[in-house]
Design a protein around this motif. Structure first.
Motif, mmCIF file in Angstrom:
data_model
loop_
_atom_site.group_PDB
_atom_site.id
_atom_site.type_symbol
_atom_site.label_atom_id
_atom_site.label_comp_id
_atom_site.label_asym_id
_atom_site.label_seq_id
_atom_site.Cartn_x
_atom_site.Cartn_y
_atom_site.Cartn_z
ATOM 1 N N ALA A 61 0.947 -1.291 0.098
ATOM 2 C CA ALA A 61 0.087 0.075 0.083
ATOM 3 C C ALA A 61 0.973 1.172 -0.080
ATOM 4 O O ALA A 61 0.674 2.193 -0.658
ATOM 5 N N GLY A 62 1.954 1.586 0.856
ATOM 6 C CA GLY A 62 2.676 2.332 0.804
ATOM 7 C C GLY A 62 3.635 2.529 -0.411
ATOM 8 O O GLY A 62 3.752 3.633 -0.918
ATOM 9 N N TRP A 63 3.994 1.527 -1.096
ATOM 10 C CA TRP A 63 4.769 1.364 -2.276
ATOM 11 C C TRP A 63 3.859 1.865 -3.349
ATOM 12 O O TRP A 63 4.461 2.788 -4.125
ATOM 13 N N LEU A 64 2.690 1.780 -3.553
ATOM 14 C CA LEU A 64 1.717 1.928 -4.400
ATOM 15 C C LEU A 64 1.437 3.532 -4.242
ATOM 16 O O LEU A 64 1.399 4.228 -5.228
ATOM 17 N N TRP A 65 1.350 3.949 -2.997
ATOM 18 C CA TRP A 65 1.147 5.511 -2.891
ATOM 19 C C TRP A 65 2.211 6.190 -3.216
ATOM 20 O O TRP A 65 2.004 7.458 -4.128
ATOM 21 N N VAL A 66 3.329 6.022 -2.872
ATOM 22 C CA VAL A 66 4.605 6.479 -3.421
ATOM 23 C C VAL A 66 4.621 6.490 -4.632
ATOM 24 O O VAL A 66 4.972 7.428 -5.469
#
Length: 144
Positions: A61-66
């Motif tokens: 989720a964090g990877w996708l957001w960034v």
């Protein structure tokens, strides 16, 4: 499923076979989304959500957001991550990125444009549809 969620769900399943096995899906659109995974294939022998599934969902989720923030053609990787488990989860998993302050986002984009590389710290929660937060994940991602 709209184009945004279909595009990302397909990319996640093709790029990360583990996420396909976890049955991860992106729900929502560019203005607001969350990653989900059904409880069934992500439970452990104690009949609660597997910690590895929780951490994986939060990491992605964090990877996708960034990745969305940085834009196409920018590689994003996780640098560090720490999961704090708060309570057992016995329902479908939902990961939500807690948006950072606008100044942090602006600084990230400015640094990325100027230096071609930038870091972003994020907090991601994983819980259920009723609002239970089972875990908090704090991570730093590097884009470049």
């Amino acid at each position: 499923m709209n184009d945004f969620s279909q595009r990302w769900t397909t990319r996640l399943h093709e790029g990360f076979p583990l996420l396909k096995a976890m049955q991860v899906q992106l729900l929502g659109d560019q203005s607001g989304w969350q990653l989900t995974a059904p409880y069934g294939p992500n439970q452990n022998d104690h009949h609660s959500a597997f910690g590895g599934s929780i951490s994986t969902l939060a990491t992605i989720a964090g990877w996708l957001w960034v990745s969305e923030l940085a834009g196409p053609g920018v590689n994003v990787v996780i640098q560090t991550g720490n999961t704090h488990f708060l309570s057992p989860l016995q329902a479908d998993l939902i990961a939500h990125v807690c948006p950072p302050e606008a100044s942090q986002t602006a600084r990230f984009l400015h640094t990325l444009q100027r230096k071609g590389r930038a870091r972003m710290a994020l907090e991601i929660t994983v819980g259920d549809a009723a609002g239970l937060i089972a875990a908090r994940f704090n991570a730093q991602y590097v884009a470049g």
